[in-house]
Design an enzyme around this catalytic site. Structure first.
Site, mmCIF file in Angstrom:
data_model
loop_
_atom_site.group_PDB
_atom_site.id
_atom_site.type_symbol
_atom_site.label_atom_id
_atom_site.label_comp_id
_atom_site.label_asym_id
_atom_site.label_seq_id
_atom_site.Cartn_x
_atom_site.Cartn_y
_atom_site.Cartn_z
ATOM 1 C CB THR A 158 -0.942 0.006 1.221
ATOM 2 O OG1 THR A 158 -1.925 -1.016 1.052
ATOM 3 C CG2 THR A 158 -1.659 1.344 1.354
ATOM 4 C CD GLN A 265 -2.514 -10.971 -4.099
ATOM 5 O OE1 GLN A 265 -2.210 -12.155 -4.050
ATOM 6 N NE2 GLN A 265 -3.085 -10.348 -3.076
ATOM 7 C CG HIS A 287 1.506 -9.643 4.235
ATOM 8 N ND1 HIS A 287 0.229 -10.116 4.121
ATOM 9 C CD2 HIS A 287 1.458 -8.355 3.832
ATOM 10 C CE1 HIS A 287 -0.567 -9.159 3.668
ATOM 11 N NE2 HIS A 287 0.152 -8.085 3.489
ATOM 12 C CB CYS A 411 -8.017 -3.896 1.429
ATOM 13 S SG CYS A 411 -6.314 -4.476 1.538
#
Length: 488
Positions: A158, A265, A287, A411
């Protein structure tokens, strides 16, 4: 208890977890000469063997306490299946992944013994930590075909997305004030673009086709003389669609427009080469690749150079692009995760592909009126998004409480609105409301997939029996032909 004993206790735990998960363990910094199995093999008691040192006995007791804690909470360690029984099956790998035990092994010393500030240049603690940080930077760079000097560490994807989009836009705002993105981007990309719109920038949101792919002609036609940046996600987080990144990069390079891609991703799961793909800026998340949370990276091309206006000011770390003390343990963890991904990517992809085929074929063959969202060909197999007609998605999620799945992006999953990604594909609201995303990963097993399918079959049938719409469909009524009336 001495610090040395504490270190030995902690550093032995990841190796213990590796044994449970049947993974090769990274050699720990501090290790015991006697294995846990040897310590407890006779009676299960760490104190049974009189030849044990105090440190070894303390470590064995700590490990036994871990298993006892699981038992007290209704869980039990299942060595065969690498799972903790009593907990939901985890099929939400797009929201996050567990830290690989090999990654944890690499991180622990930097919490306990090598705790220096990597920006401290006056003593050995700082030098050692800085060396580890630069090694991690090189590992992340190697994973994506970049130069280590082009990797900027951030707090996550982000922040990387914000830094790339706002940074480029604000640096070149005197000459160029137009940005191009797609309607199916991650929310942080869309919100960054809306923020810039409020500050006088123009943004073009490209549509996608019913498979979720952008039309390259639409992209070419949208580029203007004042276009400064194109931002298009590599692998979609909700439906797993892989965009034609190399072709998009070529178009941007030909028109001298900077190209940014959110690859959170994609990196570590499919091959990524920033040179071959003509990428100028790329966002990476720790992560999502079996590394720790709270760490990410931004690739910023040096030749031809991309200039950014930093969104965080301070001590001038990270070549002045991202101030703040680097969290060395997290950085080391991300570097170790990158190294593991380079070793495991081919095996992981084959493993996930096999599980994906198993999941898709069993769902489609055993449950009628199910739609696979997104392209069936241009997709990452570990992301499987189904819409189950005549079933409310939230009800199905609650029914599948023994399986950790999602109704979309982690999210935005708190919102009751239908997925804007599926809407962009032209999916009707009623079908968008019924979507479930299954995320498969490195540690997912065939038994977990089979268990999930059986659970889905049972609960979809049960929920449909409660639906008047399903009853009408069974009677052969075309729901689209019905004219619904609303009483006032």
């Amino acid at each position: 208890m001495s610090a040395r004993i504490i270190q030995k206790k902690l550093f032995s735990l990841p190796s213990f977890i590796c044994a449970i998960r049947r993974l090769p363990a990274v050699q720990p910094v501090c290790s015991l000469s006697t294995s846990v199995q040897d310590i407890t093999k006779d009676t299960g008691s760490p104190h049974h063997n009189s030849t044990l040192s105090n440190e070894e006995a303390t470590t064995a007791a700590a490990l036994q306490q871990v298993t006892t804690s699981y038992s007290k909470n209704g869980y039990a360690l299942d060595v065969t299946e690498r799972t903790v029984l009593g907990r939901p099956v985890y099929l939400d790998a797009q929201s996050t992944t567990p830290v690989d035990p090999r990654v944890l092994d690499a991180m622990l010393p930097f919490y306990i013994s090598q705790y220096g500030n990597p920006h401290s240049r006056t003593h050995a603690y700082g030098w050692a930590t800085e060396e580890a940080v630069e090694k991690a930077r090189a590992s992340v760079a190697a994973l994506v075909g970049a130069n280590p000097k082009e990797i900027i560490f951030t707090s996550g994807a982000t922040e990387s997305n914000n830094a790339a989009i706002k940074g480029v836009a604000n640096f070149y705002k005197e000459r160029k004030r137009h940005i191009i993105t797609t309607q199916t981007e991650h929310k942080c990309v869309l919100d960054s673009c809306r923020h810039l719109q409020q500050n006088g920038f123009e943004v073009t949101y490209l549509p996608v086709n019913k498979e979720g792919l952008v039309n390259l002609e639409d992209l070419k036609n949208a580029i203007r003389p004042d276009t400064v940046l194109v931002s298009i996600m590599m692998v979609n987080n909700e439906i797993g669609v892989i965009q034609p990144i190399e072709e998009i990069g070529k178009i941007c390079r030909e028109h001298k427009v900077f190209f940014h891609t959110d690859a959170a991703q994609a990196v570590g799961k499919i091959p990524v080469d920033v040179e071959k793909m003509h990428i100028d800026l790329m966002s990476i998340s720790g992560h999502k690749i079996y590394g720790p949370k709270g760490i990410g990276a931004l690739y910023v091309r040096r030749k031809p150079r991309v200039r950014l206006e930093p969104i965080i000011n301070g001590g001038g770390q990270e070549r002045g692009l991202r101030s703040g003390t680097l969290p060395a343990p997290l950085v080391v963890g991300m570097g170790a995760a990158s190294e593991v991904c380079m070793e495991e990517m081919e095996r992981d992809y084959k493993h996930v592909s096999k599980l994906s085929e198993r999941l898709i074929s069993q769902i489609q063959s055993s449950i009628p009126h199910v739609v696979l969202n997104g392209s069936p060909v241009h997709r990452y197999p570990g992301n499987v998004n189904f819409s189950f007609a005549y079933v409310e998605g939230e009800s199905l999620l609650m029914a599948l409480k023994k399986v950790a799945v999602s109704s979309g992006s982690a999210c935005t999953s708190a919102s009751l609105e239908p997925s804007y990604v599926l809407r962009a594909l032209g999916v009707d609201d009623d079908m968008a409301h019924t979507s479930i995303r299954f995320g498969l990963g490195r540690f997912t097993t065939e038994k977990e997939v089979d268990f999930t399918v059986e659970l889905a079959k049972r609960h979809v049938a049960r929920l449909r029996e409660m639906s008047p719409l399903w009853e009408m469909v069974q009677e052969g009524i075309d729901l689209k032909s019905i004219q619904w009336t609303q009483e006032h």
